[in-house]
Design a protein around this motif. Structure first.
Motif, PDB file in Angstrom:
ATOM      1  N   THR A   5       7.230  30.102  25.528  1.00  0.00           N
ATOM      2  CA  THR A   5       6.007  30.323  24.758  1.00  0.00           C
ATOM      3  C   THR A   5       6.390  30.828  23.374  1.00  0.00           C
ATOM      4  N   GLY A   6       5.714  30.287  22.349  1.00  0.00           N
ATOM      5  CA  GLY A   6       6.000  30.721  20.989  1.00  0.00           C
ATOM      6  C   GLY A   6       5.080  30.051  19.997  1.00  0.00           C
ATOM      7  N   GLU A   7       5.604  29.854  18.786  1.00  0.00           N
ATOM      8  CA  GLU A   7       4.799  29.263  17.717  1.00  0.00           C
ATOM      9  C   GLU A   7       5.643  28.301  16.893  1.00  0.00           C
ATOM     10  N   ILE A   8       4.936  27.354  16.264  1.00  0.00           N
ATOM     11  CA  ILE A   8       5.555  26.393  15.349  1.00  0.00           C
ATOM     12  C   ILE A   8       4.895  26.586  13.993  1.00  0.00           C
ATOM     13  N   LYS A   9       5.724  26.778  12.962  1.00  0.00           N
ATOM     14  CA  LYS A   9       5.181  26.993  11.618  1.00  0.00           C
ATOM     15  C   LYS A   9       5.999  26.213  10.597  1.00  0.00           C
ATOM     16  N   THR A  10       5.304  25.307   9.900  1.00  0.00           N
ATOM     17  CA  THR A  10       5.869  24.609   8.750  1.00  0.00           C
ATOM     18  C   THR A  10       4.841  24.712   7.630  1.00  0.00           C
ATOM     19  N   LEU A  11       5.084  24.040   6.523  1.00  0.00           N
ATOM     20  CA  LEU A  11       4.106  24.068   5.438  1.00  0.00           C
ATOM     21  C   LEU A  11       2.777  23.446   5.858  1.00  0.00           C
ATOM     22  N   VAL A  12       2.796  22.449   6.746  1.00  0.00           N
ATOM     23  CA  VAL A  12       1.560  21.771   7.143  1.00  0.00           C
ATOM     24  C   VAL A  12       1.198  21.947   8.614  1.00  0.00           C
ATOM     25  N   LEU A  13       2.097  22.419   9.432  1.00  0.00           N
ATOM     26  CA  LEU A  13       1.865  22.562  10.870  1.00  0.00           C
ATOM     27  C   LEU A  13       1.889  24.046  11.228  1.00  0.00           C
ATOM     28  N   GLN A  14       0.756  24.562  11.657  1.00  0.00           N
ATOM     29  CA  GLN A  14       0.638  25.977  12.029  1.00  0.00           C
ATOM     30  C   GLN A  14       0.070  26.040  13.441  1.00  0.00           C
ATOM     31  N   ARG A  15       0.914  26.263  14.429  1.00  0.00           N
ATOM     32  CA  ARG A  15       0.474  26.276  15.826  1.00  0.00           C
ATOM     33  C   ARG A  15       0.951  27.555  16.498  1.00  0.00           C
ATOM     34  N   GLU A  16       0.019  28.247  17.163  1.00  0.00           N
ATOM     35  CA  GLU A  16       0.345  29.450  17.909  1.00  0.00           C
ATOM     36  C   GLU A  16       0.082  29.210  19.385  1.00  0.00           C
ATOM     37  N   ASN A  17       0.642  30.048  20.219  1.00  0.00           N
ATOM     38  CA  ASN A  17       0.504  29.938  21.676  1.00  0.00           C
ATOM     39  C   ASN A  17       0.904  28.546  22.166  1.00  0.00           C
ATOM     40  N   VAL A  18       2.022  28.062  21.640  1.00  0.00           N
ATOM     41  CA  VAL A  18       2.584  26.779  22.057  1.00  0.00           C
ATOM     42  C   VAL A  18       3.456  27.031  23.280  1.00  0.00           C
TER      43      VAL A  18
END
Length: 119
Positions: A16-29
């Protein structure tokens, strides 16, 4: 380039974690184990849990590098993306965070075609 951090739940064999880029912001992945019916199916389904439900973001396959390090080969996809994102979840040797990394594919040099025009 690091694009995410994930923590392993050994009890459920999930991450469980998060993905963060300039255009992709996803939490609770979450990387959830997949009940494979064939060798080609992914080992994990990647989903984002939201208040409205779950959204599938991609899949991951267990791999081992030539140096003997275990990792997950990750494919993330979305209709808004021009092409899928290929990444790797680098698993820690001990307890700790797994790191999702991505690197831009090298551009292919255009091949020089022979001149076939009439002279």
């Amino acid at each position: 380039m690091m694009i995410g951090t994930f923590y392993n739940d050994r009890r459920t064999n999930s991450f469980t974690g998060e993905i963060k880029t300039l255009v992709l912001q996803r939490e609770n992945v979450q990387f959830l184990p997949n009940d494979k019916r064939s060798d080609n199916e992914p080992d994990y389904r990647i989903v984002e849990k939201t208040a409205e439900g779950s959204v599938e973001l991609g899949a991951a396959w267990k791999r081992r590098s030539s140096a003997g390090a275990d990792y997950l080969s990750v494919v993330l996809d979305d209709p808004a993306l021009s092409q899928p994102i290929n990444a790797a979840l680098m698993l820690p040797e001990r307890d700790g965070a797994a790191t999702l990394v991505w690197s831009r594919p090298q551009r292919r040099q255009p091949s020089i075609q022979p001149d076939r025009s009439p002279r």
